[in-house]
Motif scaffolding. Structure first.
Motif, short mmCIF file in Angstrom:
data_model
loop_
_atom_site.label_atom_id
_atom_site.label_comp_id
_atom_site.label_asym_id
_atom_site.label_seq_id
_atom_site.Cartn_x
_atom_site.Cartn_y
_atom_site.Cartn_z
N ARG A 1 61.49 147.37 64.35
CA ARG A 1 62.43 148.05 63.47
C ARG A 1 61.95 147.96 62.03
O ARG A 1 61.42 146.94 61.62
N VAL A 2 62.24 148.97 61.30
CA VAL A 2 61.85 148.99 59.89
C VAL A 2 62.92 148.33 59.04
O VAL A 2 64.11 148.54 59.25
N LYS A 3 62.47 147.50 58.15
CA LYS A 3 63.36 146.84 57.20
C LYS A 3 62.92 147.21 55.80
O LYS A 3 61.76 147.54 55.56
N GLN A 4 63.86 147.13 54.88
CA GLN A 4 63.56 147.36 53.48
C GLN A 4 63.96 146.11 52.71
O GLN A 4 65.06 145.62 52.84
N ARG B 1 68.37 147.15 56.70
CA ARG B 1 67.79 147.98 57.75
C ARG B 1 68.36 149.37 57.57
O ARG B 1 69.47 149.65 58.01
N SER C 1 58.80 148.12 52.20
CA SER C 1 59.35 148.53 53.49
C SER C 1 58.31 148.31 54.57
O SER C 1 57.11 148.41 54.31
N GLY C 2 58.79 148.03 55.78
CA GLY C 2 57.86 147.87 56.88
C GLY C 2 58.54 147.33 58.11
O GLY C 2 59.77 147.18 58.15
N GLU C 3 57.74 147.04 59.09
CA GLU C 3 58.24 146.47 60.34
C GLU C 3 58.69 145.03 60.09
O GLU C 3 58.32 144.40 59.10
N ASP C 4 59.50 144.51 61.01
CA ASP C 4 60.09 143.18 60.87
C ASP C 4 59.10 142.11 60.42
O ASP C 4 59.32 141.43 59.42
N ASP C 5 58.02 141.93 61.17
CA ASP C 5 57.09 140.84 60.87
C ASP C 5 56.45 141.00 59.50
O ASP C 5 56.29 140.02 58.76
N ALA C 6 56.10 142.22 59.14
CA ALA C 6 55.47 142.46 57.84
C ALA C 6 56.43 142.15 56.69
O ALA C 6 56.05 141.51 55.70
N VAL C 7 57.67 142.57 56.82
CA VAL C 7 58.65 142.34 55.76
C VAL C 7 59.01 140.86 55.67
O VAL C 7 59.12 140.31 54.58
#
Length: 79
Positions: free
Chosen positions: A1-4, A76, A45-51
């Motif tokens: 999932r993308v998170k900001q 999210r 912004s990015g995927e869970d692990d990246a954020v």
């Protein structure tokens, strides 16, 4: 999932971000994330692990470089 993730690092002087701000941005960029730098908050912004990795990098780099406060807001979009 993308998170900001939106973050603000203090002290902050508009037009002249201190070394604590620049260090945090550089730490996130070293992870390969794009940073949208703004006067009222900076966004990643990015995927869970990246954020979540960015959260760790931001806090560690900002505090090590002299930040007095790090404010984070995680969302999210569309959830």
């Amino acid at each position: 999932r993308v998170k900001q993730l939106e973050f603000t690092i203090e002290p902050f002087v508009e037009g002249n971000p201190g070394p604590h701000v620049r260090a945090a941005i550089a730490a996130v960029e070293s992870l390969g994330a794009a940073v949208d730098f703004g006067p009222f908050g900076t966004t990643v912004s990015g995927e869970d692990d990246a954020v979540l990795s960015a959260v760790d990098a931001i806090v560690r780099a900002a505090l090590a470089a002299g930040a007095s406060r790090v404010s984070l807001q995680l969302a999210r979009p569309g959830a």
